[in-house]
Write a protein that holds these residues in place. Structure first.
Motif, PDB file in Angstrom:
ATOM      1  N   PHE A  31      30.713  47.736  43.467  1.00 42.86           N
ATOM      2  CA  PHE A  31      31.808  46.913  42.960  1.00 42.86           C
ATOM      3  C   PHE A  31      31.529  46.401  41.552  1.00 42.86           C
ATOM      4  O   PHE A  31      32.465  46.242  40.761  1.00 42.86           O
ATOM      5  CB  PHE A  31      32.084  45.751  43.915  1.00 42.86           C
ATOM      6  N   LEU A  32      30.272  46.156  41.242  1.00 45.21           N
ATOM      7  CA  LEU A  32      29.933  45.767  39.868  1.00 45.21           C
ATOM      8  C   LEU A  32      30.242  46.905  38.907  1.00 45.21           C
ATOM      9  O   LEU A  32      30.806  46.681  37.818  1.00 45.21           O
ATOM     10  CB  LEU A  32      28.452  45.384  39.788  1.00 45.21           C
ATOM     11  N   LEU A  33      29.903  48.132  39.297  1.00 44.98           N
ATOM     12  CA  LEU A  33      30.199  49.293  38.462  1.00 44.98           C
ATOM     13  C   LEU A  33      31.707  49.479  38.293  1.00 44.98           C
ATOM     14  O   LEU A  33      32.185  49.754  37.182  1.00 44.98           O
ATOM     15  CB  LEU A  33      29.584  50.540  39.088  1.00 44.98           C
ATOM     16  N   PHE A  73      43.605  40.631  36.213  1.00 41.70           N
ATOM     17  CA  PHE A  73      43.848  40.754  37.651  1.00 41.70           C
ATOM     18  C   PHE A  73      42.541  40.949  38.407  1.00 41.70           C
ATOM     19  O   PHE A  73      42.264  40.271  39.408  1.00 41.70           O
ATOM     20  CB  PHE A  73      44.803  41.929  37.885  1.00 41.70           C
ATOM     21  N   SER A  74      41.699  41.865  37.937  1.00 42.10           N
ATOM     22  CA  SER A  74      40.409  42.093  38.587  1.00 42.10           C
ATOM     23  C   SER A  74      39.487  40.891  38.434  1.00 42.10           C
ATOM     24  O   SER A  74      38.709  40.576  39.343  1.00 42.10           O
ATOM     25  CB  SER A  74      39.740  43.337  38.012  1.00 42.10           C
ATOM     26  N   VAL A  78      37.151  39.645  41.654  1.00 41.61           N
ATOM     27  CA  VAL A  78      35.888  40.397  41.761  1.00 41.61           C
ATOM     28  C   VAL A  78      34.665  39.575  41.353  1.00 41.61           C
ATOM     29  O   VAL A  78      33.653  39.592  42.079  1.00 41.61           O
ATOM     30  CB  VAL A  78      35.970  41.711  40.956  1.00 41.61           C
ATOM     31  N   PRO A  79      34.652  38.852  40.221  1.00 41.70           N
ATOM     32  CA  PRO A  79      33.446  38.088  39.881  1.00 41.70           C
ATOM     33  C   PRO A  79      33.052  37.074  40.959  1.00 41.70           C
ATOM     34  O   PRO A  79      31.853  36.921  41.257  1.00 41.70           O
ATOM     35  CB  PRO A  79      33.842  37.381  38.574  1.00 41.70           C
ATOM     36  N   HIS A 176      38.351  36.936  54.259  1.00 41.75           N
ATOM     37  CA  HIS A 176      38.739  37.792  53.137  1.00 41.75           C
ATOM     38  C   HIS A 176      37.744  37.567  52.011  1.00 41.75           C
ATOM     39  O   HIS A 176      36.908  36.667  52.075  1.00 41.75           O
ATOM     40  CB  HIS A 176      40.152  37.446  52.667  1.00 41.75           C
ATOM     41  N   PHE A 177      37.838  38.396  50.929  1.00 39.44           N
ATOM     42  CA  PHE A 177      36.939  38.210  49.794  1.00 39.44           C
ATOM     43  C   PHE A 177      37.568  37.386  48.686  1.00 39.44           C
ATOM     44  O   PHE A 177      36.944  37.150  47.650  1.00 39.44           O
ATOM     45  CB  PHE A 177      36.446  39.564  49.248  1.00 39.44           C
TER      46      PHE A 177
END
Length: 313
Positions: A31-33, A73-74, A78-79, A176-177
Motif C-alpha cells: 500500500f505504501l508503494l 482523495f488517497s 491511506v496515510p 474499516h480502514f
C-alpha cells in the motif's frame, strides 16, 4: 444528562484491513508503494501540463484537476491506514473521524464530476469537432470545475452535518480502514433513516447522474466512431475510450456496490475490498490510463526529460 453523556464518544477505533499479523509487513509495503505511485504519478501529470504550453487545452485542464483530486482523495485515508498498521495505534478522535468523512465524500464526489466533465469534453471533440473550440471555451471549463467543487462541498457538508447529530452510545469500533459513512451509521444508536435517505438522494446527484452522463457520452462517441470508414481510427478511438471506460466502471461499480445495494448482501470483507478499489487502485491507475497511453503526454515527458538532460550536461 445521562443520554447526553452516552452520546459523546471521544474517539473511534479503526480496525483496518482484515489481514493476519504476519501479513502486515507485506501489505504495508504494497500500500505504501501504491500510494507513492499515486502521488508521484499524478504530480508528474500536473507538472507536465503546467510546463508544456501544448497541453493547455480543455482536456488537460480537467486532467490536471483530476490528478490533484486523486492525490487528495488517497491522502485522506491511506496515510492514516499506514500509520495505524505501523504503530498499531488504531484510535482516531471523533472530530478527526468526522473530518475524514467530510473530505472523503468531498473528493469522491469531486472525482465523479471531473470524470464526467472529461467525458463531455471527449464527446464534443469527437462528435462535434468543428464546434469544439466554440463549445469548450475557457469560461465553460472554469465554470464546470467551479460547479463541481461547489456541489461536492455541499454534498459532503450535508452528510457530515447529519452525521454530527447522531449519538454513539457504546460501540466505537469501526470495522474499516477509514471512517466510512456506512460503517458509522451502523454504529449509531440514533435513528439513521434521514441519513440513509440523503445517501440515496444526494447519491443520485453526485454519483448516479454523472455515471449515466458518462455512459451516454461514451455511447454517442461509440456510435460516431463506428460511422467512420477508417478502421485504424476506429481501433484507436475505441482503445482509448475503452481504457477510460474500464476505470470509470471500476470506480462507479465499487461505489454503487457499497452505498446503493442492500447492506444485507455486503459482507465487511467485500466492503473493504470495494473501498480499496476506488480509494487506492483507481487513483493509482488514472495516471497510466489517461497519460501513458496518450501521445501528447508522452511527448511532453520526453521534452522535459531531454531538457533536464541537456541542462545537466
Amino acid at each position: 444528562m445521562r443520554t447526553e453523556n452516552q452520546s459523546r464518544v471521544s474517539e473511534f477505533l479503526l480496525l483496518g484491513l482484515p489481514i493476519w499479523p504476519d501479513q502486515q509487513a507485506v501489505v504495508f509495503a504494497l500500500f505504501l508503494l501504491m500510494y507513492l505511485t499515486t502521488v508521484l504519478g499524478n504530480l508528474l501529470i500536473i507538472l507536465l501540463i503546467r510546463l508544456d504550453s501544448s497541453l493547455h487545452t480543455p482536456m488537460y485542464f480537467f486532467l490536471s484537476h483530476l490528478a490533484l483530486t486523486d492525490i487528495s482523495f488517497s491522502s485522506v485515508t491511506v496515510p492514516k491506514m499506514l500509520t495505524n498498521m505501523r504503530t498499531q495505534h488504531l484510535s482516531i478522535t471523533s472530530e478527526g473521524c468526522i473530518s475524514q468523512t467530510y473530505f472523503f465524500i468531498f473528493f469522491a464526489d469531486l472525482d465523479s464530476f471531473l470524470i464526467t466533465s472529461m467525458a463531455y469534453d471527449r464527446y464534443v471533440a469527437i462528435c462535434h469537432p468543428l464546434h469544439y473550440t466554440t463549445i469548450m471555451s475557457q469560461s465553460l471549463c472554469v465554470m464546470l470545475v467551479a460547479v463541481s467543487w461547489v456541489i461536492a462541498c455541499a454534498c459532503a457538508l450535508l452528510h457530515t452535518l447529519l452525521l454530527a447529530q447522531l449519538s454513539f452510545c457504546v460501540k466505537n469500533t469501526v470495522p474499516h480502514f477509514f471512517c466510512d459513512l456506512g460503517s458509522l451509521l451502523r454504529l449509531s444508536c440514533s435513528d439513521t433513516s434521514l441519513n440513509q435517505l440523503v445517501i440515496f438522494t444526494a447519491g443520485l446527484t453526485a454519483i448516479m447522474l454523472p455515471f449515466l452522463c458518462i455512459l451516454v457520452s461514451y455511447g454517442r462517441i461509440g456510435v460516431t466512431v463506428l460511422q467512420v470508414p477508417s478502421t485504424k481510427g476506429i481501433c484507436k478511438a475505441l482503445s482509448t475510450c475503452g481504457s477510460h471506460l474500464s476505470v470509470v466502471i471500476l470506480y462507479y461499480a465499487a461505489i454503487i456496490f457499497l452505498y446503493f445495494l442492500p447492506s444485507s448482501i455486503n459482507s465487511n470483507a467485500n466492503e473493504i475490498i470495494a473501498s480499496v478499489m476506488y480509494t487506492v487502485v483507481t487513483p493509482m491507475l488514472n495516471p497510466f490510463i489517461y497519460s501513458l497511453r496518450n501521445k501528447d503526454m508522452k511527448g511532453a515527458f520526453r521534452k522535459l526529460f531531454n531538457k533536464k538532460t541537456y541542462s545537466s550536461n
